[in-house]
Design an enzyme around this catalytic site. Structure first.
Site, PDB file in Angstrom:
ATOM      1  N   CYS A 254       0.857  -1.353  -0.074  1.00 42.56           N
ATOM      2  CA  CYS A 254      -0.051   0.024   0.094  1.00 42.56           C
ATOM      3  C   CYS A 254       0.718   1.155  -0.132  1.00 42.56           C
ATOM      4  O   CYS A 254       0.725   2.181  -0.857  1.00 42.56           O
ATOM      5  CB  CYS A 254      -0.974  -0.030   1.225  1.00 42.56           C
ATOM      6  SG  CYS A 254      -2.255  -0.989   0.993  1.00 42.56           S
TER       7      CYS A 254
HETATM    8  C1  UDX Z   1      -0.709  -0.117   5.563  1.00 38.12           C
HETATM    9  C2  UDX Z   1      -1.589   0.866   6.362  1.00 38.12           C
HETATM   10  O1  UDX Z   1      -1.157   0.673   7.786  1.00 38.12           O
HETATM   11  C3  UDX Z   1      -2.904   0.348   6.592  1.00 38.12           C
HETATM   12  O2  UDX Z   1      -3.949   1.252   6.938  1.00 38.12           O
HETATM   13  C4  UDX Z   1      -3.436   0.392   4.770  1.00 38.12           C
HETATM   14  O3  UDX Z   1      -4.621   0.073   4.434  1.00 38.12           O
HETATM   15  C5  UDX Z   1      -2.385  -0.435   4.092  1.00 38.12           C
HETATM   16  O4  UDX Z   1      -1.205   0.052   4.198  1.00 38.12           O
HETATM   17  P1  UDX Z   1       0.657  -2.442   5.890  1.00 38.12           P
HETATM   18  O5  UDX Z   1       0.875  -2.195   4.349  1.00 38.12           O
HETATM   19  O6  UDX Z   1      -0.159  -3.849   6.463  1.00 38.12           O
HETATM   20  O7  UDX Z   1      -0.705  -1.346   6.285  1.00 38.12           O
HETATM   21  O8  UDX Z   1       1.785  -2.139   6.733  1.00 38.12           O
HETATM   22  P2  UDX Z   1       2.124  -1.088   8.043  1.00 38.12           P
HETATM   23  O9  UDX Z   1       1.858  -2.121   9.192  1.00 38.12           O
HETATM   24  O10 UDX Z   1       1.325   0.113   8.116  1.00 38.12           O
HETATM   25  O11 UDX Z   1       3.750  -0.924   7.734  1.00 38.12           O
HETATM   26  C6  UDX Z   1       4.115  -0.518   6.542  1.00 38.12           C
HETATM   27  C7  UDX Z   1       5.590  -0.485   6.602  1.00 38.12           C
HETATM   28  O12 UDX Z   1       6.056   0.573   7.330  1.00 38.12           O
HETATM   29  C8  UDX Z   1       6.328  -1.712   6.846  1.00 38.12           C
HETATM   30  O13 UDX Z   1       7.370  -1.878   5.898  1.00 38.12           O
HETATM   31  C9  UDX Z   1       6.851  -1.518   8.320  1.00 38.12           C
HETATM   32  O14 UDX Z   1       7.902  -2.187   8.589  1.00 38.12           O
HETATM   33  C10 UDX Z   1       7.149  -0.003   8.191  1.00 38.12           C
HETATM   34  N1  UDX Z   1       7.231   0.663   9.376  1.00 38.12           N
HETATM   35  C11 UDX Z   1       5.889   1.005  10.292  1.00 38.12           C
HETATM   36  C12 UDX Z   1       8.258   1.307   9.894  1.00 38.12           C
HETATM   37  O15 UDX Z   1       9.345   1.244   9.378  1.00 38.12           O
HETATM   38  N2  UDX Z   1       8.329   2.114  11.081  1.00 38.12           N
HETATM   39  C13 UDX Z   1       6.971   2.231  11.765  1.00 38.12           C
HETATM   40  O16 UDX Z   1       6.845   2.967  12.774  1.00 38.12           O
HETATM   41  C14 UDX Z   1       5.828   1.345  11.217  1.00 38.12           C
END
Ligand code: UDX
Length: 416
Positions: A259
């Site tokens: 996403c």
């Molecule tokens: C995301 C959105 O959170 C969700 O609301 C949307 O509908 C789809 O995209 P998702 O792709 O499942 O969800 O992952 P998410 O948990 O949000 O993490 C995304 C990325 O950010 C991951 O690679 C994670 O490792 C990274 N991340 C997340 C960080 O590097 N630091 C953080 O503090 C949080």
């Protein structure tokens, strides 16, 4: 209610399973026979925590035939994929096909709900005209439309659906508002009714903001690293400010997944189409593209990465609790290591099969074998990495694994 769900991918299957758990009658439509067969056998077509339990508990049907699913449905959810094209615009092929098939089978008074992520304006400018063309009916008089974006995080998607922070419903008239109110009557969270385009934008703005938070803390983290400051202490201190909040301030090697990268790029493209210069979003993307270079630079600081050296990698998935490697930061890092002709050994609890499709020749190992390398990179924050033995190891950590920080002989965090 009788609900048709177009697209039995991640969003569609979770939407169907969760609404079935709320007592609704669900039929999914997908062109992929394998997915259809899996759902009809009450099996999950992909891994997501809690999904197989829901599919076992609630019988949902699946078919490849629109003619079987559309005519009886009161609500039809569009949950097909909207990938990014090479020019960074959205590929609306699946949306357009779905509109044609829905239109051809549409009955009076049905409500079509767009759950796929589409850039603001798409429902009004593309989806609605196609539905009207193929159904030869008029929105408002004969059928109704709504936009209801999803905010599902992989790994916690069932929980996110069943206990959301908010439900956003974009609609054009009282009829679609009432239908969606009835559908979500048991959900106690705030429900916000907006225009179609505002609902579309809420999804993009939310994902863009969360990506911005991460790129922001990574930029602060890169400065902290030079000043010998632990960015996690900084994030904690910032997070107590209620205006800021601690969530999504975990610094590291950046964000991936299905996403954030796609949505930020699509929003940038849309902004440019409108004659805007999205400076913040461009920088958010750029910081994220550069962040995977950080662990490689730190690695070079400690060992000469030359042919014959063994580099171990812990973590391939874009985040923990998933086998998904789409846009995972591990991919550019492995590519760079292979350019240096080192031997790459990798372990991931769930994502190794998927990674093998991209990197068939690297060594897929146990965690212990990975740790038995000249140096180890940690690229995903799997909980089990907190239980490995890092004594005497050289570790470059992209995700802040405490045990590695405490135990390793040589330890470097990317932003701490
Ligand atoms: C995301 C959105 O959170 C969700 O609301 C949307 O509908 C789809 O995209 P998702 O792709 O499942 O969800 O992952 P998410 O948990 O949000 O993490 C995304 C990325 O950010 C991951 O690679 C994670 O490792 C990274 N991340 C997340 C960080 O590097 N630091 C953080 O503090 C949080």
């Amino acid at each position: 209610m009788r609900i048709g769900v177009i697209g039995a991918g991640y969003v569609g299957t979770i939407t169907g399973a969760c609404l079935a758990d709320h007592g609704h009658n669900i039929i999914c439509i997908d062109i992929d026979q394998q997915k259809v067969d899996a759902i009809n056998k009450q099996k999950s077509p992909f891994y997501e925590k809690g999904l197989s339990v829901l599919l076992k508990r609630n019988e949902i049907k699946a078919t490849t035939e629109y003619t079987q699913a559309i005519p009886n449905a009161e609500i039809i959810f569009i949950c097909v994929g909207t990938p990014t094209k090479k020019d960074n615009t959205q590929d609306l092929t699946h949306i357009k096909n779905a509109c044609e098939q829905i239109g051809k089978n549409l009955q009076k008074n049905q409500t079509i709900v767009v759950k796929s992520s589409v850039v603001p304006g798409t429902t009004e400018d593309v989806i609605l005209p196609l539905l009207e063309k193929y159904s030869e009916m008029r929105e408002g008089n004969d059928f109704h439309i709504a936009v209801n974006p999803e905010f599902l995080q992989e790994g916690t998607a069932i929980e996110n659906f069943l206990h959301p922070d908010r439900i956003i419903i974009g609609c054009k008239n009282k009829k679609s508002k009432k239908t969606l109110e009835t559908l979500y009557k048991d959900f106690t969270c705030p429900k916000l009714f907006t225009s179609l385009t505002a609902a579309e934008m809420i999804k993009y703005a939310s994902n863009a903001f969360l990506s911005t938070k991460i790129s922001f803390i990574n930029e602060i983290g890169n400065i902290c690293k030079k000043l010998n400051i632990d960015t996690y202490e900084v994030a904690e201190g910032m997070g107590y400010d209620q205006r800021i909040g601690r969530a999504f301030l975990n610094a590291g090697i950046g964000w991936g997944g299905s996403c954030f990268p796609k949505d930020v790029k699509a929003l940038i493209t849309k902004a440019k189409e409108l004659g805007e210069t999205p400076r913040i979003l461009e920088s958010v993307l750029q910081v994220n593209q550069e962040q995977p270079q950080k662990p490689l630079d730190l690695l070079k600081k400690h060992i000469d990465i030359v042919k014959g050296k063994e580099i171990g990698i812990l973590g391939a998935s874009f985040k923990p609790e998933t086998d998904d490697i789409r846009e995972s930061r591990s991919i550019p890092i492995i590519k760079e290591l292979l350019k240096e002709q080192v031997t790459v050994k990798i372990y991931d609890p769930k994502a190794m099969d998927n990674l093998k499709k991209i990197f068939p020749t690297i060594s897929y190992c146990s965690p212990e074998e990975v740790l038995d390398s000249d140096a180890v990179l940690i690229l995903t924050d799997w909980e089990e990495f907190e239980h490995l033995n890092y004594k005497d190891k050289v570790v470059i950590d992209g995700r802040k694994i405490e045990k590695a920080r405490k135990e390793s002989k040589i330890y470097e965090g990317v932003c701490w």
